[in-house]
Design an enzyme around this catalytic site. Sequence first.
Site, PDB file in Angstrom:
ATOM      1  CG  ASP A  53     -11.316   3.194   2.742  1.00  0.00           C
ATOM      2  OD1 ASP A  53     -12.066   2.513   3.486  1.00  0.00           O
ATOM      3  OD2 ASP A  53     -10.447   3.959   3.177  1.00  0.00           O
ATOM      4  CG  HIS A  84      -1.827  -1.106   1.388  1.00  0.00           C
ATOM      5  ND1 HIS A  84      -3.121  -1.062   0.919  1.00  0.00           N
ATOM      6  CD2 HIS A  84      -1.675  -2.334   1.942  1.00  0.00           C
ATOM      7  CE1 HIS A  84      -3.733  -2.208   1.196  1.00  0.00           C
ATOM      8  NE2 HIS A  84      -2.879  -2.995   1.823  1.00  0.00           N
ATOM      9  CG  HIS A 113      -7.001  -6.269   2.148  1.00  0.00           C
ATOM     10  ND1 HIS A 113      -6.697  -5.737   0.928  1.00  0.00           N
ATOM     11  CD2 HIS A 113      -5.962  -5.968   2.971  1.00  0.00           C
ATOM     12  CE1 HIS A 113      -5.516  -5.130   1.005  1.00  0.00           C
ATOM     13  NE2 HIS A 113      -5.049  -5.250   2.230  1.00  0.00           N
ATOM     14  CD  GLU A 173      -7.049  -7.217   6.544  1.00  0.00           C
ATOM     15  OE1 GLU A 173      -7.998  -6.667   5.947  1.00  0.00           O
ATOM     16  OE2 GLU A 173      -6.007  -6.625   6.853  1.00  0.00           O
ATOM     17  CB  THR A 221      -2.452   4.170  -3.798  1.00  0.00           C
ATOM     18  OG1 THR A 221      -2.634   5.193  -2.804  1.00  0.00           O
ATOM     19  CG2 THR A 221      -2.708   4.752  -5.182  1.00  0.00           C
ATOM     20  CB  THR A 222      -7.411   4.438  -1.290  1.00  0.00           C
ATOM     21  OG1 THR A 222      -6.891   3.343  -0.539  1.00  0.00           O
ATOM     22  CG2 THR A 222      -8.925   4.407  -1.315  1.00  0.00           C
ATOM     23  N   GLY A 271      -9.017  -1.494   3.463  1.00  0.00           N
ATOM     24  CA  GLY A 271      -9.615  -0.622   4.475  1.00  0.00           C
ATOM     25  C   GLY A 271     -10.054  -1.450   5.671  1.00  0.00           C
TER      26      GLY A 271
HETATM   27  P1  5GP Z   1      -3.315   4.127   0.520  1.00  0.00           P
HETATM   28  O1  5GP Z   1      -4.397   3.333  -0.157  1.00  0.00           O
HETATM   29  O2  5GP Z   1      -3.844   5.342   1.197  1.00  0.00           O
HETATM   30  O3  5GP Z   1      -2.152   4.424  -0.376  1.00  0.00           O
HETATM   31  O4  5GP Z   1      -2.673   3.168   1.645  1.00  0.00           O
HETATM   32  C1  5GP Z   1      -3.167   3.090   2.971  1.00  0.00           C
HETATM   33  C2  5GP Z   1      -4.515   2.406   2.998  1.00  0.00           C
HETATM   34  O5  5GP Z   1      -4.379   1.037   2.583  1.00  0.00           O
HETATM   35  C3  5GP Z   1      -5.143   2.329   4.380  1.00  0.00           C
HETATM   36  O6  5GP Z   1      -5.860   3.487   4.692  1.00  0.00           O
HETATM   37  C4  5GP Z   1      -6.066   1.116   4.237  1.00  0.00           C
HETATM   38  O7  5GP Z   1      -7.268   1.476   3.590  1.00  0.00           O
HETATM   39  C5  5GP Z   1      -5.276   0.217   3.321  1.00  0.00           C
HETATM   40  N1  5GP Z   1      -4.479  -0.759   4.100  1.00  0.00           N
HETATM   41  C6  5GP Z   1      -3.171  -0.703   4.376  1.00  0.00           C
HETATM   42  N2  5GP Z   1      -2.793  -1.787   5.086  1.00  0.00           N
HETATM   43  C7  5GP Z   1      -3.883  -2.533   5.252  1.00  0.00           C
HETATM   44  C8  5GP Z   1      -4.141  -3.781   5.899  1.00  0.00           C
HETATM   45  O8  5GP Z   1      -3.264  -4.446   6.495  1.00  0.00           O
HETATM   46  N3  5GP Z   1      -5.421  -4.229   5.862  1.00  0.00           N
HETATM   47  C9  5GP Z   1      -6.419  -3.555   5.218  1.00  0.00           C
HETATM   48  N4  5GP Z   1      -7.638  -4.086   5.219  1.00  0.00           N
HETATM   49  N5  5GP Z   1      -6.216  -2.377   4.603  1.00  0.00           N
HETATM   50  C10 5GP Z   1      -4.965  -1.880   4.625  1.00  0.00           C
END
Ligand code: 5GP
Length: 362
Positions: A166, A15, A223, A226, A97-98, A196
């Site tokens: 997300d 991520h 995902h 978890e 990434t989101t 998320g």
């Molecule tokens: P971004 O998408 O903002 O670049 O990376 C961070 C986001 O990835 C977090 O806000 C979350 O939505 C997701 N994320 C990161 N690590 C995990 C994880 O271990 N489990 C889950 N379910 N989501 C994660």
Amino acid sequence: MEGWISLPKIELHAHLNGSIRNSTLLELARVLGDEGVLVSADVEHVIMKDDRSLPECFKLFDLIHVVTTDHETVTRITKEVVEDFAAENTVYLELRTTPKKNESKGMSKRSYMEAVINGLRGIDAVDVVFTPACGRTEISISSPINDSCNGLTRRKIYVRLLLSIDRRETTAAAMETVQLALEMRDLGVVGIDLSGNPVVGEWETFLPALKFAREQGLSVTLHCGEVPNQKEIQAMLDFLPQRIGHACCLEEEDWRKLKSSKIPVEICLTSNIRTETIGSIDIHHFVDLYNAKHPLVLCTDDTGVFSTSLSREYSIAAASFGLDNREIFQLARDAIEYAFADDGVKEDLREIFDSAVKKLGL
Ligand code: 5GP
């Protein structure tokens, strides 16, 4: 092999905002501290904390997003994250990434992703191949691990992007992300991820967007498991995504379904232990899946949040599960088959690994 840095590696579950350097996060927090937007000492305390539960991680992500959500910063962190993976010999990176909206910064989901792409374009330290049309060699690899140019040895990394939905998002917002992914296919977007906070949101909310993504030929990773939620785990496995991440809280019936489906699993050892999703490394499901020859791939999840690296994940697997050098090499090489890249890229990656065999003395 020293620390597994020289091993070519494939990263399929990383991520962006979880993989930021601590030094960068602290610097960004201090700037916002000076501007009075937040108290930087509080942020430093949270960032430097080592072990955190899964709910605490999601609090940290909210904090990270406060310090990273403007175009310039998104570009910077993308650049740094890719450079860091390349520096430890990751030869293919699927970065997820989101896409985020932030009206106060004039940011739309599209402009967020454009900032990510600008980060990829801005990397000089290594050759980044993120789209067949980006003007860098996608065909000729003279020396498979490193390309030589003007007498200098340059590293090369393939990067492909996954857009994350997300779990806080609505069906319409998820659909918008899939639509954006489709529009950005020629910029290296190959798939969709659902991530998320796992205790937030319902599977049915995301299903229409995920189905649409699949119909349109995007690959999907979820995902999954978890937290214990058998109804959702079963529904996710029935959807037959191309891959799933984590798979920690599966019950007997879920394991049976997973194994017969052969869906590859993205395994994130440090993340699972740090968040206490798995009690200890010796009971990690890696062992059962590995012994069953189930497709799996070692990944980092969030190198920044969990203070890890892909080389470190391989070291942990070697030490904890008694895998020898050849087994580790094969584990790393098998990951090529589960990547969402096209066949041409996979062929290049196979060559990279095969030519590394001699250099690694295997
Ligand atoms: P971004 O998408 O903002 O670049 O990376 C961070 C986001 O990835 C977090 O806000 C979350 O939505 C997701 N994320 C990161 N690590 C995990 C994880 O271990 N489990 C889950 N379910 N989501 C994660």
